[in-house]
Motif scaffolding. Structure first.
Motif, PDB file in Angstrom:
ATOM      1  N   SER A  59       0.827  -1.208   0.000  1.00  0.00           N
ATOM      2  CA  SER A  59       0.000   0.000   0.000  1.00  0.00           C
ATOM      3  C   SER A  59       0.867   1.266   0.000  1.00  0.00           C
ATOM      4  O   SER A  59       0.468   2.288  -0.572  1.00  0.00           O
ATOM      5  N   TYR A  63       0.592   4.221  -2.724  1.00  0.00           N
ATOM      6  CA  TYR A  63       0.557   5.665  -2.474  1.00  0.00           C
ATOM      7  C   TYR A  63       1.638   6.375  -3.271  1.00  0.00           C
ATOM      8  O   TYR A  63       1.401   7.437  -3.864  1.00  0.00           O
ATOM      9  N   THR A  66       0.489   6.603  -6.905  1.00  0.00           N
ATOM     10  CA  THR A  66      -0.768   7.286  -7.240  1.00  0.00           C
ATOM     11  C   THR A  66      -1.025   8.570  -6.452  1.00  0.00           C
ATOM     12  O   THR A  66      -1.863   9.369  -6.866  1.00  0.00           O
ATOM     13  N   SER A  67      -0.374   8.747  -5.318  1.00  0.00           N
ATOM     14  CA  SER A  67      -0.635   9.856  -4.387  1.00  0.00           C
ATOM     15  C   SER A  67      -2.076   9.863  -3.884  1.00  0.00           C
ATOM     16  O   SER A  67      -2.566  10.872  -3.383  1.00  0.00           O
ATOM     17  N   ASP A  68      -2.756   8.742  -3.983  1.00  0.00           N
ATOM     18  CA  ASP A  68      -4.128   8.616  -3.500  1.00  0.00           C
ATOM     19  C   ASP A  68      -4.087   8.416  -1.983  1.00  0.00           C
ATOM     20  O   ASP A  68      -3.487   7.454  -1.499  1.00  0.00           O
ATOM     21  N   PRO A  69      -4.739   9.287  -1.197  1.00  0.00           N
ATOM     22  CA  PRO A  69      -4.697   9.162   0.270  1.00  0.00           C
ATOM     23  C   PRO A  69      -5.296   7.859   0.797  1.00  0.00           C
ATOM     24  O   PRO A  69      -5.021   7.471   1.926  1.00  0.00           O
ATOM     25  N   PHE A  70      -6.097   7.189  -0.009  1.00  0.00           N
ATOM     26  CA  PHE A  70      -6.616   5.879   0.406  1.00  0.00           C
ATOM     27  C   PHE A  70      -5.478   4.945   0.794  1.00  0.00           C
ATOM     28  O   PHE A  70      -5.550   4.249   1.805  1.00  0.00           O
ATOM     29  N   TRP A  71      -4.423   4.935  -0.028  1.00  0.00           N
ATOM     30  CA  TRP A  71      -3.298   4.032   0.238  1.00  0.00           C
ATOM     31  C   TRP A  71      -2.568   4.397   1.517  1.00  0.00           C
ATOM     32  O   TRP A  71      -2.084   3.527   2.242  1.00  0.00           O
TER      33      TRP A  71
END
Length: 179
Positions: A59, A63, A66-71
């Motif tokens: 994870s 992140y 993708t820089s997606d805060p979900f990760w």
């Protein structure tokens, strides 16, 4: 020049870092100090921190890519639950380490324990770093720690396998705990 001596171990070319004792291949093994119906608890529990902490490395990579805060949130949860599960696995492992002489007398036992203690300390550091803002420390400190922990768990898992499969610790058998 021939000799009459024969190495009867299944793997005669074992690296020097590993001890091998032919008699341990043939003995019935040493039961774990903590088991249910003869099945040792440590190998049952240890899969959870390994899965969670290796998942945290995945994870963190997610992140980073993708820089997606979900990760980042997923990593915090995986590290937290992995640490808690690791404490339970450590308790069961420590019982065998301190009560079964064969574990302490093998380098695999010391490397397994020492590497896992290091992995747990690094996991705690990784968890503390992420408090408040789970995304900020990921690139690159958190990611580096997660990858080191995942690598350590792979190595220490291999040494745990050495204890079980080569030295017959935690198997069903009549040998006493003091062997």
């Amino acid at each position: 020049m021939e000799t009459n001596q024969r190495n009867s171990t299944p793997y005669p070319n074992i690296p020097p870092i590993l001890e091998s004792d032919d008699t341990e291949y043939r003995d019935a093994g040493i039961t774990s100090t903590l088991s249910v119906a003869g099945h040792p608890i440590h190998p049952i529990i240890v899969i959870f921190p390994v899965a969670f902490l290796v998942g945290a490395a995945g994870s963190d990579i997610g992140y980073w890519l993708t820089s997606d805060p979900f990760w980042a949130r997923a990593s915090v949860w995986l590290i937290g639950v992995g640490f808690a599960a690791g404490i339970l696995a450590a308790i069961t492992g420590f019982l065998d380490f301190f009560k079964v002489k064969r574990v302490r007398s093998r380098s695999a036992g010391w490397l397994h324990m020492g590497g896992n203690v290091a992995a747990m300390v690094l996991t705690l550091i990784n968890l503390v770093l992420r408090q408040g803002n789970p995304a900020e420390p990921i690139v690159f400190t958190g990611l580096a720690i997660s990858l080191v922990v995942a690598t350590l768990l792979g190595v220490t898992g291999w040494f745990g396998g050495e204890l079980s499969f080569r030295h017959k610790i935690g198997v069903i058998g009549p040998t006493s705990h003091n062997s």
